[in-house]
Design an enzyme around this catalytic site. Sequence first.
Site, PDB file in Angstrom:
ATOM      1  N   GLN A 104       0.849  -1.204   0.000  1.00 24.17           N
ATOM      2  CA  GLN A 104       0.000   0.000   0.000  1.00 24.17           C
ATOM      3  C   GLN A 104       0.879   1.246   0.000  1.00 24.17           C
ATOM      4  O   GLN A 104       1.676   1.466   0.919  1.00 24.17           O
ATOM      5  CB  GLN A 104      -0.957   0.033   1.197  1.00 24.17           C
ATOM      6  CG  GLN A 104      -2.021   1.115   0.975  1.00 24.17           C
ATOM      7  CD  GLN A 104      -2.943   1.348   2.143  1.00 24.17           C
ATOM      8  OE1 GLN A 104      -2.492   1.547   3.262  1.00 24.17           O
ATOM      9  NE2 GLN A 104      -4.245   1.360   1.894  1.00 24.17           N
ATOM     10  N   TYR A 176      -5.613  11.115   3.972  1.00 24.92           N
ATOM     11  CA  TYR A 176      -4.200  11.377   3.661  1.00 24.92           C
ATOM     12  C   TYR A 176      -4.074  12.120   2.327  1.00 24.92           C
ATOM     13  O   TYR A 176      -5.072  12.505   1.722  1.00 24.92           O
ATOM     14  CB  TYR A 176      -3.409  10.066   3.732  1.00 24.92           C
ATOM     15  CG  TYR A 176      -3.507   9.474   5.114  1.00 24.92           C
ATOM     16  CD1 TYR A 176      -2.988  10.175   6.214  1.00 24.92           C
ATOM     17  CD2 TYR A 176      -4.199   8.291   5.358  1.00 24.92           C
ATOM     18  CE1 TYR A 176      -3.127   9.679   7.509  1.00 24.92           C
ATOM     19  CE2 TYR A 176      -4.341   7.793   6.649  1.00 24.92           C
ATOM     20  CZ  TYR A 176      -3.802   8.493   7.726  1.00 24.92           C
ATOM     21  OH  TYR A 176      -3.937   8.017   9.000  1.00 24.92           O
TER      22      TYR A 176
HETATM   23  C1  LIG Z   1      -4.370  -0.942  13.587  1.00 28.45           C
HETATM   24  C2  LIG Z   1      -4.990  -0.440  12.312  1.00 28.45           C
HETATM   25  C3  LIG Z   1      -4.187   0.181  11.357  1.00 28.45           C
HETATM   26  C4  LIG Z   1      -4.720   0.600  10.124  1.00 28.45           C
HETATM   27  N1  LIG Z   1      -3.896   1.096   9.160  1.00 28.45           N
HETATM   28  C5  LIG Z   1      -4.378   1.316   7.899  1.00 28.45           C
HETATM   29  C6  LIG Z   1      -3.490   1.602   6.822  1.00 28.45           C
HETATM   30  O1  LIG Z   1      -2.261   1.641   6.958  1.00 28.45           O
HETATM   31  N2  LIG Z   1      -4.059   1.813   5.605  1.00 28.45           N
HETATM   32  C7  LIG Z   1      -5.408   1.756   5.391  1.00 28.45           C
HETATM   33  O2  LIG Z   1      -5.868   1.959   4.259  1.00 28.45           O
HETATM   34  N3  LIG Z   1      -6.265   1.456   6.400  1.00 28.45           N
HETATM   35  C8  LIG Z   1      -5.773   1.204   7.630  1.00 28.45           C
HETATM   36  N4  LIG Z   1      -6.636   0.799   8.623  1.00 28.45           N
HETATM   37  C9  LIG Z   1      -8.078   0.590   8.314  1.00 28.45           C
HETATM   38  C10 LIG Z   1      -8.330  -0.890   7.953  1.00 28.45           C
HETATM   39  O3  LIG Z   1      -7.725  -1.225   6.721  1.00 28.45           O
HETATM   40  C11 LIG Z   1      -9.827  -1.213   7.856  1.00 28.45           C
HETATM   41  O4  LIG Z   1     -10.419  -0.459   6.828  1.00 28.45           O
HETATM   42  C12 LIG Z   1     -10.595  -0.941   9.157  1.00 28.45           C
HETATM   43  O5  LIG Z   1      -9.893  -1.431  10.281  1.00 28.45           O
HETATM   44  C13 LIG Z   1     -11.999  -1.576   9.119  1.00 28.45           C
HETATM   45  O6  LIG Z   1     -11.882  -2.975   8.901  1.00 28.45           O
HETATM   46  P1  LIG Z   1     -12.038  -4.035  10.128  1.00 28.45           P
HETATM   47  O7  LIG Z   1     -13.346  -3.728  10.784  1.00 28.45           O
HETATM   48  O8  LIG Z   1     -12.028  -5.390   9.444  1.00 28.45           O
HETATM   49  O9  LIG Z   1     -10.890  -3.834  11.049  1.00 28.45           O
HETATM   50  C14 LIG Z   1      -6.117   0.417   9.872  1.00 28.45           C
HETATM   51  C15 LIG Z   1      -6.922  -0.165  10.860  1.00 28.45           C
HETATM   52  C16 LIG Z   1      -6.383  -0.608  12.047  1.00 28.45           C
HETATM   53  C17 LIG Z   1      -7.274  -1.307  13.033  1.00 28.45           C
END
Ligand SMILES: Cc1cc2nc3c(=O)[nH]c(=O)nc-3n(C[C@H](O)[C@H](O)[C@H](O)COP(=O)(O)O)c2cc1C
Length: 374
Positions: A104, A176
């Site tokens: 990414q 971002y």
């Molecule tokens: C610890 C953490 C770090 C994240 N870092 C990113 C990231 O680097 N890039 C991104 O697009 N989304 C990031 N996200 C968002 C996740 O990709 C995802 O969209 C979000 O957690 C919802 O999905 P989930 O309910 O399955 O966790 C992050 C989420 C978490 C929990």
Amino acid sequence: MSKNNNALLSTYTFANGVELKNRIVMAPMTNFSSNDDGTITEAEAAYYARRSSGASMVITACTYVTPNGKGFPGEFGADSDDMIPSLSKLAKAIKDQGAKAVLQIFHGGRMCPPDLVPGKEVVSASDVPAEGEGNPVPKSLSESEIEEIIDAFGETTRRAITAGFDGVEIHGANGYLIQQFFSPHSNRREDRFGGSLEKRMAFPLAVVDKVKSVAAEHADSSFLIGYRFSPEEPETPGITMDETLALIDVLSDKGLDYLHVSLMEFASTPRRGVDDLNKTRIDHLQETIDNRVPLIGVGSIYTAEDARHALESGVPLLALGRELIIDPDWVQKVAEGKEDEIITELDKDKQEQLVVPDPLWNIITTTPGWFPGV
Ligand SMILES: Cc1cc2nc3c(=O)[nH]c(=O)nc-3n(C[C@H](O)[C@H](O)[C@H](O)COP(=O)(O)O)c2cc1C
């Protein structure tokens, strides 16, 4: 295996012929665990390896394309050729376990902590700080600086190819830099990069074009290019659902391999901007995309039942984030007919078994309400 699980475990073939072994993708998640010089750590490689034998594709945490794009402490870098050995280690950790590895690629723009960027100079589309107390006033980028950042997305794509990644995902979400150019909150420009909805699309589209041209030059057609976006912003002015549908309409004809929405709740509905506020964002997006490009859905999918239900919306692929930290064996349990053994709350005694690096573990176990069980 129950019959319905065929939907989750069936293969998926992208338009370029690349096949995924199932419908579950690991969502990109920043882990704060890289070395200060931007190289990845052994702990980080082990964390990815632990999660790469079930999901068909693993999207890495975001990586900065220029030094002034570093958005998090412990973020890994892809801003120079010196980083290629580190990137290769990461790609190998994922691919050795059987998943496709997607890098990414990112610039944090006005969200970068000043201490992490050269000269503490935070940059963005315009000199408008993010909402909230104490956020830095960014420097508005000149046109030549914008061109340099577009080139840097291309250079990082070349490094991803050299390092053995199967693809890149352009991080146009979560507030971002790429989103900052699309947003009427952060983009107040009056040149070719701002002023109208169409001009606010210029930077995101230029990044897509650059990444595609570098991939065409340096990789074969199996190299995947995805684009992630957030559908709405809460601020006024801010991105509205109808503006996102306009962007997605254009992106759907760009020859991308996939689009990836960023949502915390899969079934969330729009705040504003469209007539039908009861229809989910995913349904609005699917209607606009009209099968031109696959959409990855995401957001609070924990159980196999959640995932089956989400697939019924018609999206072909699902990203799981927090749940794959909580239970790295999620896909294997579904495949072995043991979905009732899936763990859906973080067990705070299991850091070692879950193979989570200390900085990420410390943050997720001390931030109430973020992870189930904490
Ligand atoms: C610890 C953490 C770090 C994240 N870092 C990113 C990231 O680097 N890039 C991104 O697009 N989304 C990031 N996200 C968002 C996740 O990709 C995802 O969209 C979000 O957690 C919802 O999905 P989930 O309910 O399955 O966790 C992050 C989420 C978490 C929990």
